[in-house]
Motif scaffolding. Structure first.
Motif, PDB file in Angstrom:
ATOM      1  N   SER A  92     -52.189 -16.976 126.315  1.00  0.00           N
ATOM      2  CA  SER A  92     -51.279 -18.099 126.498  1.00  0.00           C
ATOM      3  C   SER A  92     -49.859 -17.623 126.228  1.00  0.00           C
ATOM      4  O   SER A  92     -49.643 -16.594 125.582  1.00  0.00           O
ATOM      5  CB  SER A  92     -51.641 -19.264 125.572  1.00  0.00           C
ATOM      6  OG  SER A  92     -51.476 -18.874 124.211  1.00  0.00           O
ATOM      7  N   GLN A 102     -50.275 -26.983 128.347  1.00  0.00           N
ATOM      8  CA  GLN A 102     -50.530 -27.793 127.157  1.00  0.00           C
ATOM      9  C   GLN A 102     -50.339 -29.267 127.479  1.00  0.00           C
ATOM     10  O   GLN A 102     -49.338 -29.640 128.085  1.00  0.00           O
ATOM     11  CB  GLN A 102     -49.569 -27.353 126.054  1.00  0.00           C
ATOM     12  CG  GLN A 102     -49.769 -28.038 124.722  1.00  0.00           C
ATOM     13  CD  GLN A 102     -48.770 -27.530 123.693  1.00  0.00           C
ATOM     14  OE1 GLN A 102     -48.058 -26.558 123.918  1.00  0.00           O
ATOM     15  NE2 GLN A 102     -48.720 -28.198 122.552  1.00  0.00           N
ATOM     16  N   GLU A 140     -47.121 -24.785 126.189  1.00  0.00           N
ATOM     17  CA  GLU A 140     -47.801 -23.503 126.377  1.00  0.00           C
ATOM     18  C   GLU A 140     -48.438 -23.446 127.760  1.00  0.00           C
ATOM     19  O   GLU A 140     -48.918 -24.446 128.281  1.00  0.00           O
ATOM     20  CB  GLU A 140     -48.903 -23.344 125.316  1.00  0.00           C
ATOM     21  CG  GLU A 140     -48.414 -23.310 123.883  1.00  0.00           C
ATOM     22  CD  GLU A 140     -48.273 -21.891 123.372  1.00  0.00           C
ATOM     23  OE1 GLU A 140     -48.964 -20.998 123.882  1.00  0.00           O
ATOM     24  OE2 GLU A 140     -47.450 -21.678 122.462  1.00  0.00           O
ATOM     25  N   TYR A 166     -51.611 -21.776 129.605  1.00  0.00           N
ATOM     26  CA  TYR A 166     -52.899 -21.165 129.291  1.00  0.00           C
ATOM     27  C   TYR A 166     -53.409 -20.424 130.516  1.00  0.00           C
ATOM     28  O   TYR A 166     -53.503 -21.001 131.608  1.00  0.00           O
ATOM     29  CB  TYR A 166     -53.918 -22.224 128.859  1.00  0.00           C
ATOM     30  CG  TYR A 166     -53.473 -23.060 127.681  1.00  0.00           C
ATOM     31  CD1 TYR A 166     -53.016 -22.448 126.513  1.00  0.00           C
ATOM     32  CD2 TYR A 166     -53.502 -24.448 127.730  1.00  0.00           C
ATOM     33  CE1 TYR A 166     -52.601 -23.214 125.432  1.00  0.00           C
ATOM     34  CE2 TYR A 166     -53.094 -25.216 126.650  1.00  0.00           C
ATOM     35  CZ  TYR A 166     -52.645 -24.590 125.504  1.00  0.00           C
ATOM     36  OH  TYR A 166     -52.223 -25.340 124.429  1.00  0.00           O
ATOM     37  N   GLU A 202     -56.517 -18.501 132.224  1.00  0.00           N
ATOM     38  CA  GLU A 202     -57.939 -18.169 132.260  1.00  0.00           C
ATOM     39  C   GLU A 202     -58.085 -16.978 133.204  1.00  0.00           C
ATOM     40  O   GLU A 202     -57.984 -17.108 134.413  1.00  0.00           O
ATOM     41  CB  GLU A 202     -58.744 -19.377 132.768  1.00  0.00           C
ATOM     42  CG  GLU A 202     -60.247 -19.158 132.788  1.00  0.00           C
ATOM     43  CD  GLU A 202     -60.982 -20.311 133.426  1.00  0.00           C
ATOM     44  OE1 GLU A 202     -62.035 -20.062 134.059  1.00  0.00           O
ATOM     45  OE2 GLU A 202     -60.503 -21.461 133.325  1.00  0.00           O
ATOM     46  N   SER A 237     -57.809 -13.463 128.994  1.00  0.00           N
ATOM     47  CA  SER A 237     -57.295 -14.818 128.786  1.00  0.00           C
ATOM     48  C   SER A 237     -56.294 -14.836 127.635  1.00  0.00           C
ATOM     49  O   SER A 237     -56.510 -14.197 126.590  1.00  0.00           O
ATOM     50  CB  SER A 237     -58.439 -15.788 128.505  1.00  0.00           C
ATOM     51  OG  SER A 237     -59.269 -15.897 129.640  1.00  0.00           O
TER      52      SER A 237
END
Length: 605
Positions: free
Chosen positions: A272, A298, A262, A264, A266, A270
């Protein structure tokens, strides 16, 4: 005399512009130069390249570096680009279940089925059993042919596998013609006595039975479950001139989905996204996320390891704490990557789905200030970090004949694509996007299976031709070109690059049409995608129809086909788009360096 030098440090090239300023602040441009950037952009190693470029520029007007009154550096150095390729799946073939490659010199044609019999063991063969004979390179082609001819009456030899590149030489000496493939490097790993199927296609054609799972099942008498498991083998053999598939006891094939992981984000929103979703969905999520503060992956997955590697690399080159390093943008591109097949005997690969990613890395520190201090102490000259890169590029682009405000610029370099829009009032909106020339080179290198990045860079830069005789060649657009003097025989029958200094031969045996397709697709995936992405961010109301003029600057704007691609795409929006010609003489290069000198005049006035 007041000499002002603008210095633009890029990912690949450091450019300098030198102008003379009078008391009123008017600028008279004198000279320019460029040289390769030394070290990673935005690190102290850049000072060597800066001094080299300054020395070259001043020598053109018979002056020394010490005569420079002020050096102005661009401010965008903390942002760099990095690229990585992450494969989503891997085909694993165990127990030497198959070999299949594409030698340029197989012999014979057709299919054959039989047990593998090493040539050392010909005396152990029994009549009534079909054999495919395997011969290592320790046997000469005369010895192989003689042994096969001696055994032709007593044994049923249906095909031959050679380690050496001698298939045609052996076939010419055989009384009974059979399909022969050669150039199998690790022939000593062939298991003796196992059933195998061999296929050699006619000249100009590719194999049909062994690239079809049901064809393999027919030749090797497989059941439905076994047929399902050989599908990856058949897929890897598509387009080959010759191949062998072995049916090993206990051998199995499985397709193993690696943990892609994944991503992610920010950001303002936010979220994923899994790398398995593919480039289009990844880029949609990136777009919807708004301003991105940082990206991570991840843990213990492909994408997680990639992002960690990028941040660690930036930390090591300039001793920056990991907490101060942020990935602020990515460009994801769908591609196909060759994966080495485990258990294969000739280094075979299978094309698998992959995602190429360019990442934009930003740090909290301002290493440009350190560079300025070092230059000031070494050159005894005033040095100032003067302006944001995209703004300076816009000022430089305005020196292109035929431009006026409002103006949009696309600065296409090696690691990033920057865009800026300058309004009639002089307000500037800008953005930095990950992905440019380096990602294009990586896609070309990966999809063509090239042995080194330098050749991919050359393919990106130059058009192609096929030398069809010593006096003519066929260009990639189909045009026939004849020459007065004989072409060097080493280029005969080869695909070549038409570089300024002469022909560059492509060693890999890849059709010209495929190289052209891969090159153009890579440029569209990166530059066309990024151009729209960048301009939509900076356009008034985020609508491209509110932009009337776009000037292309930077190293990639010199490319022989990228500007035309963008011009064609932007024509649907009635946008005037073309290469910049900085100061009417530099072409698309030197925009930022020129803008740095011009901005000095603005400050004085």
């Amino acid at each position: 005399m007041t000499y002002i030098a603008g210095v633009d440090i890029g990912n690949s090239t450091t450019e300098v512009c030198v102008g003379e300023a009078d008391l009123n602040g008017s600028i008279h441009f004198l000279t320019s130069s460029s040289c390769p950037t030394t070290g990673t952009k935005g690190t102290l190693s850049n000072t060597h390249g800066i001094k080299t470029a300054l020395k070259q520029a001043m020598s053109k007007i018979n002056r020394n570096m010490e005569d420079i009154t002020l050096i102005r550096l661009n401010e965008a150095a903390p942002v760099i680009g990095d690229t990585a390729m992450e494969t989503l799946t891997e085909t694993i073939i165990t127990d030497s279940s198959m070999i299949g490659h594409n030698p340029s010199t197989p012999a014979g044609a057709g299919q054959a089925v039989g047990e593998i019999l090493l040539i050392d063991n010909l005396s152990r063969g029994v009549s009534g059993t079909a054999y495919i004979v395997a011969a290592p390179s320790s046997f000469s082609y005369e010895e192989v042919a003689a042994l096969l001819n001696q055994s032709a009456d007593s044994l049923d030899i249906t095909g031959v596998i050679l380690q050496a590149d001698e298939a045609v030489l052996v076939e010419n000496r055989l009384h009974k013609k059979v399909p022969i493939i050669d150039e199998v490097a690790r022939i000593n790993k062939l298991p003796d006595g196992v059933p195998a199927a061999i296929e050699v296609a006619l000249p100009g054609q590719t194999i049909r039975m062994l690239s079809n799972p049901y064809g393999i099942a027919t030749l090797l008498h497989l059941n439905a479950e076994e047929t399902r498991t050989v599908t990856p083998i058949a897929k890897s053999l598509i387009g080959k001139r010759s191949a062998v598939v072995l049916k090993t006891p206990g051998g199995n094939v499985r397709e193993n989905a690696l943990p892609a992981g994944e991503i992610y984000l920010e950001a303002e929103n936010s979220t994923s996204i899994n790398l398995d979703e593919g480039a289009e969905k990844i880029m949609q999520v990136v777009s919807d996320a708004g301003n991105i503060r940082d990206l991570s992956g991840q843990p213990d997955t492909n994408v997680g390891n990639m992002f960690n590697r990028i941040k660690k690399g930036m930390s090591e080159v300039d001793n920056i704490p990991d907490a101060d390093i942020h990935i602020t943008d990515i460009l994801a591109v769908d591609t196909m990557a060759p994966v080495l097949i485990s258990g294969a005997l000739a280094g075979e690969t299978c094309l698998e789905k992959a995602v190429g990613i360019a990442a934009m890395v930003k740090t909290q520190q301002l290493p440009m200030q350190k560079i300025a201090e070092i230059l000031k102490s070494e050159l005894h000259t005033d040095v100032k970090v003067a302006g944001v890169e995209a703004v300076m590029a816009g000022l430089g682009a305005l020196t292109t004949p035929g431009t006026k405000l409002p103006l949009a610029i696309l600065d296409m370099g090696g690691g990033s694509t920057d865009a800026a829009v300058i309004s009639e009032e002089g307000r500037v909106i800008m953005t930095h996007q990950a992905g440019a020339g380096e990602l294009v080179s990586m896609l070309i290198e990966t999809e063509l299976g090239l042995s080194d990045r330098h050749m991919a860079e050359q393919i990106k830069k130059y058009p192609l031709a096929k030398v069809e005789s010593l006096f003519h060649m066929r260009m990639e657009n189909g045009q026939m070109t004849f020459v007065d003097e004989s072409i060097d025989p080493r280029f005969y029958g080869r695909v070549v690059l038409l570089a300024e200094e002469g022909f560059i031969r492509i060693e890999e045996d890849i059709p010209m049409e495929k190289i052209v397709q891969v090159r153009q697709d890579a440029k569209r995936k990166v530059f066309v995608t990024n151009a729209f992405r960048a301009l939509q961010k900076v356009a008034p109301d985020h609508d491209l129809k509110n932009i009337s003029n776009v000037v292309l600057v930077g190293g990639s704007a010199e490319d022989f086909e990228i500007p035309e691609m963008l011009m064609d795409e932007f024509s649907n929006y009635r946008i005037v788009c073309g290469r910049g010609n900085i100061r009417g003489q530099e072409g698309p290069r030197n925009a930022v360096a020129t803008g740095l000198v011009l901005s000095y005049a603005g400050e004085i006035q």
